[in-house]
Design a protein around this motif. Structure first.
Motif, PDB file in Angstrom:
ATOM      1  N   ASN A 111       0.788  -1.228   0.000  1.00  0.00           N
ATOM      2  CA  ASN A 111       0.000   0.000   0.000  1.00  0.00           C
ATOM      3  C   ASN A 111       0.820   1.277   0.000  1.00  0.00           C
ATOM      4  OD1 ASN A 111      -2.725  -0.989  -0.035  1.00  0.00           O
ATOM      5  ND2 ASN A 111      -2.228  -1.890   1.923  1.00  0.00           N
ATOM      6  N   THR A 112       2.107   1.174  -0.346  1.00  0.00           N
ATOM      7  CA  THR A 112       2.886   2.398  -0.481  1.00  0.00           C
ATOM      8  C   THR A 112       3.561   2.392  -1.847  1.00  0.00           C
ATOM      9  OG1 THR A 112       4.646   1.270   0.688  1.00  0.00           O
ATOM     10  CG2 THR A 112       3.343   2.817   1.951  1.00  0.00           C
ATOM     11  N   LEU A 167       8.139   4.078  -5.579  1.00  0.00           N
ATOM     12  CA  LEU A 167       9.032   5.220  -5.776  1.00  0.00           C
ATOM     13  C   LEU A 167       9.527   5.750  -4.439  1.00  0.00           C
ATOM     14  CD1 LEU A 167       9.459   6.261  -8.582  1.00  0.00           C
ATOM     15  CD2 LEU A 167       7.941   8.126  -8.098  1.00  0.00           C
ATOM     16  N   PHE A 210      13.311   6.205   0.102  1.00  0.00           N
ATOM     17  CA  PHE A 210      13.554   6.007   1.526  1.00  0.00           C
ATOM     18  C   PHE A 210      14.817   5.166   1.735  1.00  0.00           C
ATOM     19  CE2 PHE A 210      12.798   3.692   5.520  1.00  0.00           C
ATOM     20  CZ  PHE A 210      12.761   4.775   6.364  1.00  0.00           C
ATOM     21  N   ARG A 248      -0.488  -2.802 -20.937  1.00  0.00           N
ATOM     22  CA  ARG A 248      -0.197  -3.741 -19.856  1.00  0.00           C
ATOM     23  C   ARG A 248       1.289  -4.004 -19.747  1.00  0.00           C
ATOM     24  NH1 ARG A 248      -4.426  -8.281 -19.401  1.00  0.00           N
ATOM     25  NH2 ARG A 248      -5.943  -7.149 -18.158  1.00  0.00           N
ATOM     26  N   LYS A 280      -1.089   5.236  -5.903  1.00  0.00           N
ATOM     27  CA  LYS A 280       0.287   4.826  -5.697  1.00  0.00           C
ATOM     28  C   LYS A 280       1.168   5.151  -6.893  1.00  0.00           C
ATOM     29  CE  LYS A 280      -0.320   0.580  -4.736  1.00  0.00           C
ATOM     30  NZ  LYS A 280       0.028  -0.830  -4.487  1.00  0.00           N
ATOM     31  N   ASN A 307       2.547   9.228  -8.394  1.00  0.00           N
ATOM     32  CA  ASN A 307       3.695  10.052  -8.012  1.00  0.00           C
ATOM     33  C   ASN A 307       4.836   9.969  -9.021  1.00  0.00           C
ATOM     34  OD1 ASN A 307       4.737   7.572  -7.378  1.00  0.00           O
ATOM     35  ND2 ASN A 307       4.406   7.818  -5.195  1.00  0.00           N
ATOM     36  N   LEU A 308       4.660   9.124 -10.053  1.00  0.00           N
ATOM     37  CA  LEU A 308       5.646   9.129 -11.146  1.00  0.00           C
ATOM     38  C   LEU A 308       5.672  10.452 -11.892  1.00  0.00           C
ATOM     39  CD1 LEU A 308       5.042   5.676 -12.797  1.00  0.00           C
ATOM     40  CD2 LEU A 308       7.070   6.399 -11.615  1.00  0.00           C
ATOM     41  N   PHE A 312       9.914   8.863   5.376  1.00  0.00           N
ATOM     42  CA  PHE A 312       9.161   7.960   6.239  1.00  0.00           C
ATOM     43  C   PHE A 312       7.730   8.469   6.410  1.00  0.00           C
ATOM     44  CE2 PHE A 312       7.751   6.143  10.235  1.00  0.00           C
ATOM     45  CZ  PHE A 312       8.004   4.816   9.970  1.00  0.00           C
ATOM     46  N   LEU A 365       6.090  10.371   4.365  1.00  0.00           N
ATOM     47  CA  LEU A 365       5.370  10.179   3.099  1.00  0.00           C
ATOM     48  C   LEU A 365       4.868   8.745   2.963  1.00  0.00           C
ATOM     49  CD1 LEU A 365       7.179  12.034   0.210  1.00  0.00           C
ATOM     50  CD2 LEU A 365       5.053  12.577   1.340  1.00  0.00           C
ATOM     51  N   LEU A 366       5.756   7.781   3.262  1.00  0.00           N
ATOM     52  CA  LEU A 366       5.345   6.374   3.188  1.00  0.00           C
ATOM     53  C   LEU A 366       4.138   6.137   4.083  1.00  0.00           C
ATOM     54  CD1 LEU A 366       8.629   4.269   3.353  1.00  0.00           C
ATOM     55  CD2 LEU A 366       7.024   4.378   1.491  1.00  0.00           C
ATOM     56  N   PHE A 367       4.216   6.707   5.279  1.00  0.00           N
ATOM     57  CA  PHE A 367       3.165   6.503   6.254  1.00  0.00           C
ATOM     58  C   PHE A 367       1.843   7.101   5.770  1.00  0.00           C
ATOM     59  CE2 PHE A 367       1.185   7.241  10.441  1.00  0.00           C
ATOM     60  CZ  PHE A 367       1.227   5.932  10.870  1.00  0.00           C
ATOM     61  N   TYR A 415       0.914   7.726   2.648  1.00  0.00           N
ATOM     62  CA  TYR A 415       0.370   6.921   1.554  1.00  0.00           C
ATOM     63  C   TYR A 415      -0.283   5.659   2.096  1.00  0.00           C
ATOM     64  CZ  TYR A 415       1.804   9.360  -2.627  1.00  0.00           C
ATOM     65  OH  TYR A 415       1.892  10.248  -3.647  1.00  0.00           O
ATOM     66  N   PHE A 416       0.368   5.067   3.105  1.00  0.00           N
ATOM     67  CA  PHE A 416      -0.196   3.856   3.690  1.00  0.00           C
ATOM     68  C   PHE A 416      -1.562   4.144   4.291  1.00  0.00           C
ATOM     69  CE2 PHE A 416      -0.584   0.871   7.259  1.00  0.00           C
ATOM     70  CZ  PHE A 416      -0.585  -0.302   6.531  1.00  0.00           C
ATOM     71  N   CYS A 475      -4.008   4.453   1.374  1.00  0.00           N
ATOM     72  CA  CYS A 475      -4.243   3.280   0.526  1.00  0.00           C
ATOM     73  C   CYS A 475      -4.755   2.065   1.279  1.00  0.00           C
ATOM     74  CB  CYS A 475      -2.970   2.910  -0.221  1.00  0.00           C
ATOM     75  SG  CYS A 475      -2.483   4.139  -1.407  1.00  0.00           S
ATOM     76  N   TYR A 476      -4.339   1.924   2.532  1.00  0.00           N
ATOM     77  CA  TYR A 476      -4.715   0.704   3.252  1.00  0.00           C
ATOM     78  C   TYR A 476      -6.229   0.580   3.457  1.00  0.00           C
ATOM     79  CZ  TYR A 476      -4.698  -2.939   6.789  1.00  0.00           C
ATOM     80  OH  TYR A 476      -4.944  -4.083   7.486  1.00  0.00           O
ATOM     81  N   SER A 532      -7.795  -0.411   0.212  1.00  0.00           N
ATOM     82  CA  SER A 532      -7.643  -1.798  -0.226  1.00  0.00           C
ATOM     83  C   SER A 532      -8.474  -2.741   0.651  1.00  0.00           C
ATOM     84  CB  SER A 532      -6.175  -2.214  -0.251  1.00  0.00           C
ATOM     85  OG  SER A 532      -5.680  -2.351   1.039  1.00  0.00           O
ATOM     86  N   LEU A 533      -8.607  -2.385   1.941  1.00  0.00           N
ATOM     87  CA  LEU A 533      -9.503  -3.179   2.791  1.00  0.00           C
ATOM     88  C   LEU A 533     -10.933  -3.088   2.294  1.00  0.00           C
ATOM     89  CD1 LEU A 533      -8.509  -2.626   6.518  1.00  0.00           C
ATOM     90  CD2 LEU A 533      -8.152  -4.609   5.090  1.00  0.00           C
ATOM     91  N   LYS A 556     -11.463  -5.208  -0.667  1.00  0.00           N
ATOM     92  CA  LYS A 556     -11.599  -6.630  -0.316  1.00  0.00           C
ATOM     93  C   LYS A 556     -12.993  -6.925   0.236  1.00  0.00           C
ATOM     94  CE  LYS A 556      -6.967  -8.244   0.536  1.00  0.00           C
ATOM     95  NZ  LYS A 556      -5.933  -8.244   1.547  1.00  0.00           N
TER      96      LYS A 556
END
Lengths: 220, 226
Positions: free
Chosen positions: A62-63, A66, A71, B64, B160, B163-164, B199, B201-203, B205-206, B209-210, B213-214, B217
């Motif tokens: 989920n991250t 990139l 990081f 694809r 996700k 960000n490209l 860190f 930023l990762l958090f 995004y998580f 997105c989390y 995605s839940l 599901k």
């Protein structure tokens, strides 16, 4: 970088493609191993490992890859050791791929009926033998399509490692275009051709592999 | 740990937020466009015309097999080279992600239409529905419900992947954070800002997105129970 003839240009891209293939190959294999271990940890419900695996899988799924790459490449040297871009890309892609592979193999293990596990226990197979002869062959044959997709996904994802200065295809294309804007057209074409030259044989080979391995499936 | 640089991040928070809004805007616009176009393409893919089929098949495989990063690159550098026009990076990113999403959804819609029982086509012909009516009232409502989990999933992947676009100069959150890191480095080279910033930023995004995605599901379970 001296660009004076077509041969030179092609040799640059061949080298870049080799880097892409190398990184992809290494990270697919490591990712597969990580995925296998993680999925077994979930399957056997190992107390602490299971939670760690779950957090790891969800975090990497989920991250954006990139930011993971950034990081590891720019963030970690401050608190840990400095790694070069090749090792960094392999680490990031294997961890990312491992999360996806774990999901795929786990969904394969779920398809194995409980009966079989009980029968294995009844005839006295050890845990290792159960994994070796019962779980692995079946779960991999069930999840082979997903595993192949993940492998192709990882190979494609190598191109994002451009941002941590891995000298692969997109990186070289960017570099050459910023030197010689008049070569934009040919370079874009060469770039696409080199990707297709990697990916089309790969997906064809995987479809053969899929047909071969599917025979191992039991029952359905 | 001497200086984590959190104070800088708090100070620059509005700018980071601006960057995030660009990311979200880009994702939402391309998601909506790709849903609309995806359903059209999906219906077209089931047509019996050989030419349309082959062309769409090739485009699908192209989108694809080749990473969106390369498409961004092709559109951003290739279009000015061939047509001699200026490209706007935001427009290019929307086009690329829309095309990507369109073919993803199109293929799903195609497989759902193929999986519907043949009796539905025949009975709607029997009660005298035209082709448009058949799609509008019989087929599409079922397909829309079934494709919702996949669309939510696509939204996660779009967030996700978008960000490209900082590589072609759109100032979204990653670009903004890089700028901030550079400024902090200039005044204070010893800070741990790179570590903290990425860190966080990762958090973030998580956190975005989390749940998505839940949710996807959960929807999948609901839909498969239908």
């Amino acid at each position: 970088m001296e660009i004076n003839n077509t041969f030179n240009l092609v040799s640059i891209f061949v080298k870049a493609s080799l880097v892409t293939i190398e990184v992809a190959f290494l990270s697919i294999i490591i990712a597969f191993v990580i995925g296998l271990i993680c999925s077994l940890a979930i399957y056997f419900k190992m107390p602490v490992l299971k939670t760690i695996t779950y957090i790891y899988v969800e975090f990497f799924r989920n991250t954006p890859s990139l930011i993971q790459a950034y990081f590891v490449f720019y963030g970690l040297p401050k608190v840990f050791v400095k790694l070069d871009s090749f090792i960094c890309s392999v680490i990031v892609l294997s961890l990312l791929g491992g999360a996806y592979m774990c999901e795929a193999i786990y969904s394969g293990t779920k398809a194995i009926s409980k009966n079989q596990k009980e029968i294995a226990m009844a005839i006295g197979l050890s845990k290792f033998d159960t994994i070796r002869y019962l779980i692995l062959p079946q779960s991999i044959s069930i999840s082979i399509a997903a595993l192949n997709n993940n492998a192709i996904f990882l190979t494609k994802e190598v191109s994002t490692m451009k941002i941590i200065l891995l000298p692969e295809i997109v990186y070289q294309a960017f570099a050459i275009i910023s030197l010689r804007a008049d070569l934009t057209g040919p370079i874009i074409i060469i770039m696409i051709i080199s990707y297709l030259a990697i990916l089309i044989p790969m997906s064809y080979g995987f479809s053969i592999l899929e047909r071969k391995i599917r025979f191992a499936e039991f029952g359905n | 740990m001497q200086n984590l640089g959190i104070d800088y991040i708090i100070k620059a928070f509005p700018r980071l937020l601006d960057g995030f809004i660009v990311t979200i805007k880009l994702s939402i616009v391309s998601l909506i466009l790709s849903i609309v176009l995806g359903f059209i393409i999906g219906v077209l893919m089931t047509s019996k015309n050989k030419l349309i089929n082959i062309v769409l098949r090739i485009l699908l495989e192209a989108f694809r097999l080749i990473h969106p990063l390369i498409w961004l690159f092709v559109f951003f550098f290739g279009v000015p080279y061939v047509f001699n026009v200026q490209t706007d990076n935001m427009v290019v990113s929307i086009i690329v992600f829309t095309l990507w999403g369109t073919f993803e959804i199109g293929d799903l819609v195609r497989s759902y239409i193929k999986s519907l029982p043949k009796s539905q086509f025949e009975s709607s012909a029997a009660i005298g529905l035209t082709k448009t009516q058949m799609y509008m009232y019989v087929l599409l409502p079922q397909i829309i419900i079934r494709s919702i989990p996949a669309i939510v999933n696509l939204a996660t992947r779009l967030i996700k992947t978008t960000n490209l676009v900082f590589l072609i100069g759109v100032s979204e959150v990653l670009k903004v954070s890089q700028n901030i890191i550079q400024v902090v480095y200039y005044s204070n080279p010893n800070s741990y800002i790179t570590f903290t910033m990425y860190f966080i930023l990762l958090f973030v995004y998580f956190i975005i997105c989390y749940p998505l995605s839940l949710f996807s599901k959960y929807l999948e379970k609901r839909v498969s129970a239908l």
